[in-house]
Design a protein around this motif. Structure first.
Motif, PDB file in Angstrom:
ATOM      1  N   ARG A 104     -15.128  32.196 -14.717  1.00 29.55           N
ATOM      2  CA  ARG A 104     -14.255  32.847 -15.700  1.00 29.55           C
ATOM      3  C   ARG A 104     -15.070  33.382 -16.879  1.00 29.55           C
ATOM      4  N   ALA A 105     -15.989  32.569 -17.392  1.00 33.46           N
ATOM      5  CA  ALA A 105     -16.795  33.003 -18.532  1.00 33.46           C
ATOM      6  C   ALA A 105     -17.633  34.226 -18.187  1.00 33.46           C
ATOM      7  N   ALA A 106     -18.205  34.241 -16.989  1.00 33.14           N
ATOM      8  CA  ALA A 106     -19.029  35.382 -16.577  1.00 33.14           C
ATOM      9  C   ALA A 106     -18.174  36.636 -16.384  1.00 33.14           C
ATOM     10  N   LEU A 107     -17.007  36.475 -15.769  1.00 31.71           N
ATOM     11  CA  LEU A 107     -16.122  37.621 -15.569  1.00 31.71           C
ATOM     12  C   LEU A 107     -15.646  38.177 -16.912  1.00 31.71           C
ATOM     13  N   GLU A 108     -15.324  37.290 -17.839  1.00 39.30           N
ATOM     14  CA  GLU A 108     -14.877  37.744 -19.157  1.00 39.30           C
ATOM     15  C   GLU A 108     -15.989  38.465 -19.905  1.00 39.30           C
ATOM     16  N   ALA A 109     -17.256  38.142 -19.550  1.00 39.68           N
ATOM     17  CA  ALA A 109     -18.393  38.847 -20.141  1.00 39.68           C
ATOM     18  C   ALA A 109     -18.662  40.174 -19.432  1.00 39.68           C
ATOM     19  N   GLU A 161      -5.968  28.302  -9.380  1.00 40.44           N
ATOM     20  CA  GLU A 161      -7.122  28.715 -10.188  1.00 40.44           C
ATOM     21  C   GLU A 161      -7.878  29.853  -9.513  1.00 40.44           C
ATOM     22  N   ALA A 162      -7.987  29.808  -8.198  1.00 41.29           N
ATOM     23  CA  ALA A 162      -8.657  30.892  -7.477  1.00 41.29           C
ATOM     24  C   ALA A 162      -7.918  32.211  -7.684  1.00 41.29           C
ATOM     25  N   ARG A 163      -6.603  32.165  -7.628  1.00 41.69           N
ATOM     26  CA  ARG A 163      -5.803  33.382  -7.821  1.00 41.69           C
ATOM     27  C   ARG A 163      -6.035  33.954  -9.228  1.00 41.69           C
ATOM     28  N   GLU A 164      -6.123  33.092 -10.221  1.00 46.04           N
ATOM     29  CA  GLU A 164      -6.365  33.550 -11.594  1.00 46.04           C
ATOM     30  C   GLU A 164      -7.719  34.241 -11.703  1.00 46.04           C
ATOM     31  N   LEU A 165      -8.743  33.697 -11.050  1.00 40.88           N
ATOM     32  CA  LEU A 165     -10.065  34.319 -11.085  1.00 40.88           C
ATOM     33  C   LEU A 165     -10.049  35.688 -10.418  1.00 40.88           C
ATOM     34  N   ILE A 166      -9.364  35.775  -9.281  1.00 44.92           N
ATOM     35  CA  ILE A 166      -9.277  37.056  -8.568  1.00 44.92           C
ATOM     36  C   ILE A 166      -8.587  38.101  -9.441  1.00 44.92           C
ATOM     37  N   GLU A 167      -7.500  37.706 -10.077  1.00 49.26           N
ATOM     38  CA  GLU A 167      -6.771  38.647 -10.938  1.00 49.26           C
ATOM     39  C   GLU A 167      -7.617  39.057 -12.139  1.00 49.26           C
ATOM     40  N   LEU A 168      -8.398  38.133 -12.679  1.00 49.33           N
ATOM     41  CA  LEU A 168      -9.276  38.460 -13.805  1.00 49.33           C
ATOM     42  C   LEU A 168     -10.351  39.450 -13.378  1.00 49.33           C
ATOM     43  N   ALA A 169     -10.964  39.215 -12.216  1.00 49.80           N
ATOM     44  CA  ALA A 169     -11.998  40.132 -11.723  1.00 49.80           C
ATOM     45  C   ALA A 169     -11.421  41.525 -11.505  1.00 49.80           C
ATOM     46  N   GLU A 170     -10.222  41.591 -10.951  1.00 56.66           N
ATOM     47  CA  GLU A 170      -9.591  42.890 -10.711  1.00 56.66           C
ATOM     48  C   GLU A 170      -9.266  43.578 -12.032  1.00 56.66           C
TER      49      GLU A 170
END
Length: 350
Positions: free
Chosen positions: A89-94, A110-119
């Motif tokens: 999450r920290a890396a994606l937010e960066a 949590e995996a779904r949240e990471l995928i949505e953040l990356a997208e």
């Protein structure tokens, strides 16, 4: 003639078994990648890093690694399971692309949240499901695609070990955040392979057991999947198997393919070997048997190819190719593992 592009600068989080034995050597031998920074505060591991990759700079923390995102092109998360989600999450937010060692996160949510953040950030997120590039899996996939087995009826796959003594570390932890136990640790490989070969599961049945006295987490598990394609997958994962079964057995209506031993790449990497000519090739005596009981014969194995994962990462970042593993595949696997745990607890098929 155009000048070659500068290699992509990689920040590796973690220099334990996953970081040191798998990711670092694969990164270092992949054209187009450079191991730039490694997060480890352990003095012994820092010494190993300086000897093995003197060009890589050790840093103390993820915060230090991400202090200047413009100094990196890719972050690889190879630290313990409970750090996967917050670090990714920290890396994606960066704004950085991310590779996460399996499992992507402790839970499907949590995996779904990471995928949505990356997208949302428009950056690559992928998962190191390295067993897709095992020799036995690659060969089985090839034989199925070529129709050598006819219609596949059942897929049997095992990661079994004989480790009757309880060890230390996250794999033996009952803390759900650490995603310990064989269901999470080995099931994430087995379920991913089954879903990759045969598509989504419509039925999940599981037995998840703690066998060793004093163990805090599951050490013996079985999953039966019914795929929408009609294939049945039977998957075993265990730390208490005194005699190991076949690594995999694919049964079709015209023949079968059976492999006994493990792909050689993990042992080679742990021994300090690096990808090169002949990499990942099993000995002829380790080739699987193809055919029926009456005519089974050794079939030449395709070589294992873990380097293909990071070659795929370079292609995704340089050329816009698809990520080598779609993170939604990892989400599907985590969903099945959660259903398996529920099935075992309730004693029913989901």
């Amino acid at each position: 003639m155009s000048a070659p592009e500068n290699p992509l600068r990689v920040g590796l989080v973690g220099y334990g078994l996953a970081g040191r034995s798998f990711h670092a050597p694969l990164i270092a031998t992949t054209p187009g990648l450079r191991l730039e920074n490694v997060v480890t505060a352990n003095p012994e591991r820092r010494g190993q890093l300086s000897r093995e990759y003197p060009q890589a700079r050790p840093v103390d923390s993820v915060e230090q690694l991400l202090a200047d995102p413009s100094a990196l092109d890719l972050v690889v998360v190879a630290s313990p399971n409970d750090t996967h989600s917050p670090t990714a999450r920290a890396a994606l937010e960066a704004g950085l692309p991310v590779v996460v060692d399996k499992p992507l996160a402790p839970t499907a949510a949590e995996a779904r949240e990471l995928i949505e953040l990356a997208e949302a950030r428009g950056v690559m997120l992928t998962v190191f499901q390295n067993r897709r590039w095992d020799s036995d899996f690659r060969t089985a996939k090839h034989l199925i695609a070529e129709g050598k087995l006819g219609d596949v009826l059942r897929f049997e796959s095992r990661f079994e070990r004989w480790r009757p003594q309880i060890a230390t570390g996250w794999r033996e932890s009952a803390d759900p955040a650490k995603a310990g136990g064989v269901l999470n640790d080995l099931g994430s490989h087995l379920v991913d392979q089954a879903l990759t070969l045969f598509g989504p599961a419509t039925g999940v049945y599981a037995e998840v057991v703690v066998r060793r006295p004093g163990a805090a987490v599951d050490d013996d598990a079985f999953i039966a999947l019914t795929h929408a394609s009609g294939v049945h997958s039977h998957l075993w994962m265990s730390a208490v198997t005194a005699q190991l079964g076949p690594r995999l057995r694919v049964l079709g209506n015209q023949g079968a393919y059976v492999v006994q031993g493990l792909d050689p790449q993990e042992a080679a990497l742990r021994a300090g070997e690096r990808p090169g000519p002949g990499w990942g090739e099993p000995a002829e005596s380790e080739w699987g048997l193809l055919g029926t009981t009456a005519d089974a014969h050794r079939y030449p194995s395709l070589p294992g190819d873990y380097p293909a994962f990071y070659a795929g990462v370079v292609a995704a970042l340089r050329d816009g190719a698809p990520a080598p593993v779609d993170p939604r595949d990892a989400l599907a696997t985590l969903t099945v593992l959660e259903q398996a745990r529920q099935s075992a607890a309730e004693g029913r098929t989901l």
